[in-house]
Motif scaffolding. Structure first.
Motif, PDB file in Angstrom:
ATOM      1  N   LEU A  44      -7.721   1.130  -5.633  1.00 42.51           N
ATOM      2  CA  LEU A  44      -7.379   2.553  -5.560  1.00 42.51           C
ATOM      3  C   LEU A  44      -8.511   3.262  -4.829  1.00 42.51           C
ATOM      4  O   LEU A  44      -9.678   3.011  -5.103  1.00 42.51           O
ATOM      5  CB  LEU A  44      -7.247   3.074  -7.001  1.00 42.51           C
ATOM      6  CG  LEU A  44      -7.184   4.564  -7.285  1.00 42.51           C
ATOM      7  CD1 LEU A  44      -5.948   5.171  -6.667  1.00 42.51           C
ATOM      8  CD2 LEU A  44      -7.194   4.805  -8.787  1.00 42.51           C
TER       9      LEU A  44
ATOM     10  N   THR B 211       1.349  -2.169 -11.115  1.00 43.12           N
ATOM     11  CA  THR B 211       0.021  -2.771 -11.248  1.00 43.12           C
ATOM     12  C   THR B 211      -0.804  -2.363 -10.039  1.00 43.12           C
ATOM     13  O   THR B 211      -0.453  -2.687  -8.916  1.00 43.12           O
ATOM     14  CB  THR B 211       0.125  -4.317 -11.265  1.00 43.12           C
ATOM     15  OG1 THR B 211       1.009  -4.702 -12.303  1.00 43.12           O
ATOM     16  CG2 THR B 211      -1.237  -4.956 -11.493  1.00 43.12           C
ATOM     17  N   VAL B 212      -1.891  -1.643 -10.299  1.00 41.47           N
ATOM     18  CA  VAL B 212      -2.765  -1.215  -9.201  1.00 41.47           C
ATOM     19  C   VAL B 212      -3.979  -2.139  -9.156  1.00 41.47           C
ATOM     20  O   VAL B 212      -4.651  -2.344 -10.164  1.00 41.47           O
ATOM     21  CB  VAL B 212      -3.206   0.253  -9.370  1.00 41.47           C
ATOM     22  CG1 VAL B 212      -4.249   0.636  -8.319  1.00 41.47           C
ATOM     23  CG2 VAL B 212      -1.998   1.169  -9.276  1.00 41.47           C
TER      24      VAL B 212
ATOM     25  N   LEU C 117       4.869   7.814  -8.313  1.00 40.56           N
ATOM     26  CA  LEU C 117       3.422   8.068  -8.435  1.00 40.56           C
ATOM     27  C   LEU C 117       3.095   9.521  -8.113  1.00 40.56           C
ATOM     28  O   LEU C 117       2.354  10.176  -8.844  1.00 40.56           O
ATOM     29  CB  LEU C 117       2.650   7.158  -7.472  1.00 40.56           C
ATOM     30  CG  LEU C 117       2.321   5.745  -7.943  1.00 40.56           C
ATOM     31  CD1 LEU C 117       1.747   4.929  -6.804  1.00 40.56           C
ATOM     32  CD2 LEU C 117       1.347   5.763  -9.119  1.00 40.56           C
TER      33      LEU C 117
ATOM     34  N   THR D  15       0.852  -1.194   0.000  1.00 39.64           N
ATOM     35  CA  THR D  15       0.000   0.000   0.000  1.00 39.64           C
ATOM     36  C   THR D  15       0.884   1.239   0.000  1.00 39.64           C
ATOM     37  O   THR D  15       1.800   1.336   0.805  1.00 39.64           O
ATOM     38  CB  THR D  15      -0.880   0.026   1.269  1.00 39.64           C
ATOM     39  OG1 THR D  15      -1.686  -1.151   1.293  1.00 39.64           O
ATOM     40  CG2 THR D  15      -1.780   1.244   1.315  1.00 39.64           C
TER      41      THR D  15
ATOM     42  N   PHE E 247      -3.045   3.703  -2.983  1.00 42.25           N
ATOM     43  CA  PHE E 247      -2.892   2.716  -4.053  1.00 42.25           C
ATOM     44  C   PHE E 247      -2.463   1.395  -3.425  1.00 42.25           C
ATOM     45  O   PHE E 247      -1.532   1.370  -2.631  1.00 42.25           O
ATOM     46  CB  PHE E 247      -1.793   3.154  -5.036  1.00 42.25           C
ATOM     47  CG  PHE E 247      -1.967   4.548  -5.564  1.00 42.25           C
ATOM     48  CD1 PHE E 247      -2.568   4.780  -6.789  1.00 42.25           C
ATOM     49  CD2 PHE E 247      -1.533   5.652  -4.832  1.00 42.25           C
ATOM     50  CE1 PHE E 247      -2.741   6.074  -7.270  1.00 42.25           C
ATOM     51  CE2 PHE E 247      -1.692   6.950  -5.301  1.00 42.25           C
ATOM     52  CZ  PHE E 247      -2.300   7.155  -6.529  1.00 42.25           C
TER      53      PHE E 247
ATOM     54  N   GLY F  82      -1.165  -2.326  -4.676  1.00 44.69           N
ATOM     55  CA  GLY F  82      -0.773  -3.041  -5.888  1.00 44.69           C
ATOM     56  C   GLY F  82       0.661  -3.508  -5.828  1.00 44.69           C
ATOM     57  O   GLY F  82       1.280  -3.539  -4.761  1.00 44.69           O
TER      58      GLY F  82
ATOM     59  N   LEU G  66       4.783  -0.845  -6.792  1.00 43.30           N
ATOM     60  CA  LEU G  66       4.410   0.562  -6.616  1.00 43.30           C
ATOM     61  C   LEU G  66       5.572   1.350  -6.016  1.00 43.30           C
ATOM     62  O   LEU G  66       6.313   0.848  -5.177  1.00 43.30           O
ATOM     63  CB  LEU G  66       3.193   0.688  -5.699  1.00 43.30           C
ATOM     64  CG  LEU G  66       1.914  -0.018  -6.143  1.00 43.30           C
ATOM     65  CD1 LEU G  66       0.763   0.337  -5.213  1.00 43.30           C
ATOM     66  CD2 LEU G  66       1.547   0.328  -7.580  1.00 43.30           C
TER      67      LEU G  66
ATOM     68  N   LEU H  75      -3.967   3.013 -14.749  1.00 49.09           N
ATOM     69  CA  LEU H  75      -4.744   1.773 -14.735  1.00 49.09           C
ATOM     70  C   LEU H  75      -4.867   1.117 -16.106  1.00 49.09           C
ATOM     71  O   LEU H  75      -4.819  -0.106 -16.215  1.00 49.09           O
ATOM     72  CB  LEU H  75      -6.157   2.012 -14.192  1.00 49.09           C
ATOM     73  CG  LEU H  75      -6.310   2.585 -12.782  1.00 49.09           C
ATOM     74  CD1 LEU H  75      -7.778   2.628 -12.396  1.00 49.09           C
ATOM     75  CD2 LEU H  75      -5.536   1.770 -11.757  1.00 49.09           C
TER      76      LEU H  75
END
Length: 369
Positions: free
Chosen positions: A302, A298-299, A354, A262, A344, A346, A349, A284
């Motif tokens: 969200l 890869t999310v 981001l 996360t 987020f 995924g 990450l 996405l």
């Protein structure tokens, strides 16, 4: 591995008990219940169905196994009579199978038997609850009848850690971890079979994957119904409490290099809705963002509260896999500083990347307007 010498308790279909019809509501909540074989999903469903309450609950049990997948049964008991509808699920694409049969069955069921208070949909074993959730979330035909209330993942206190940290070949995402990533509520079951240290490890791994999830700890899947039903995870009621919860979420550290985690950040100021759409779609749909190691992000889930220029109300952002939506909430910004908070969940990450992309997309968007 799915089923490591644990009892095959999932094989027993829960019997539905006669439930007094309640007052028809405008929309019926659908709760998705997921988890590995043996974790206690069927025990949970049995418990929910046989616990004393005045709710009409429909349960759909799905078997997504090898070979010909046949839905066990969709049974609703009323006034002592047992009705059964059999759904045949074609092997293959989960979305198509559920979309072609599952939703129609619910529509048919409601036409024949009237409204229910709740629909519980169990996905077994390795099924991806996100694919199922997406259908209920956005299906326009059923938009007036049902809404997605939340995703509940049941995990075995004894075998959960092993399932969550298992490395998958070909870089695939661990299914148990994905189920936790998507969950609004995680039930750690069979806590009587482990000591406090083992339980803490399971809790820590769940938190490391999904920093926003609520955790309940149970024995024999006995839960307070009010904690499992009426989660309102996807509608505007969630928005009222979401901002508060987002403030408390801590970014997590991955337990494994490839594991799901996360990340969260906040950026002050008003956003352009068009620019935010560009950012989300690049993330996405186009999978344009990469972490510092060059791996695409890869999310899976969200969430966020955002502020749009000229709008007095807070706007809630929700995403599952490649689907997302923006909904105005009843909550006003009023005198509060307008701060956009995003979370987020995924794989691969990177918070810094981001946040950088978010700010640059939105600054460019602001300049265009």
């Amino acid at each position: 591995m799915d089923g490591m010498g644990v009892e095959e308790e999932e094989d027993d279909c829960p019997e539905l008990v006669p439930i007094q019809p309640g007052h028809p509501t405008e929309q019926i909540p659908v709760t998705i219940i997921t988890g590995y074989l043996g974790a206690g999903k069927t025990t949970l469903l049995n418990y929910i169905l046989t616990e004393q309450h005045n709710k009409r609950i429909a349960v759909i049990l799905n078997e997504f196994g090898e070979g010909s997948a046949l839905e066990k049964s969709l049974a609703v008991s009323q006034g002592g009579e047992l009705y059964e509808e059999w759904l045949e699920l074609r092997n293959g694409c989960l979305c198509c199978s559920v979309k072609d049969n599952g939703l129609k069955a619910i529509e048919n069921l409601m036409e024949k038997k009237g409204k229910f208070d709740y629909i519980l949909l169990e996905t077994t074993g390795l099924a991806d609850p996100g694919a199922v959730a997406s259908i209920f979330w956005v299906d326009a035909e059923l938009g007036s009848d049902v809404y997605l209330d939340g995703i509940v993942t049941v995990i075995d206190a004894k075998f959960g850690l092993q399932q969550l940290t298992e490395e998958k070949s070909d870089g695939l995402i661990n299914e148990a971890a994905r189920q936790i990533a998507l969950a609004d509520l995680t039930i750690i079951n069979k806590v009587d079979l482990v000591n406090e240290e083992e339980l803490k490890q399971v809790r820590d791994v769940i938190r490391s994957i999904n920093g926003l999830v609520k955790i309940l700890e149970t024995q024999r899947s006995r839960v307070d119904l009010s904690q499992v039903l009426d989660l309102h995870s996807f509608d505007d009621k969630a928005g009222v409490h979401l901002e508060e919860r987002l403030r408390l979420v801590k970014p997590t550290k991955p337990h494994l290099d490839k594991s799901i985690l996360t990340v969260t950040f906040e950026v002050a100021g008003d956003l352009s809705e068009d620019a935010l759409n560009v950012f989300i779609q690049d993330l996405l749909w186009e999978k344009m963002f990469k972490n510092k190691e060059g791996q695409p992000m890869t999310v899976i889930r969200l969430k966020g509260i955002v502020s749009f220029a000229g709008k007095a109300h807070q706007v809630m952002l929700q995403g599952v896999h490649e689907l997302y939506e923006l909904n105005e909430t009843p909550q006003l910004w009023e005198e509060n500083q307008r701060i956009n908070r995003l979370i987020f969940i995924g794989r691969n990450l990177d918070k810094d990347v981001l946040q950088e992309q978010f700010v640059s997309t939105l600054v460019q968007g602001a300049e265009r307007n």
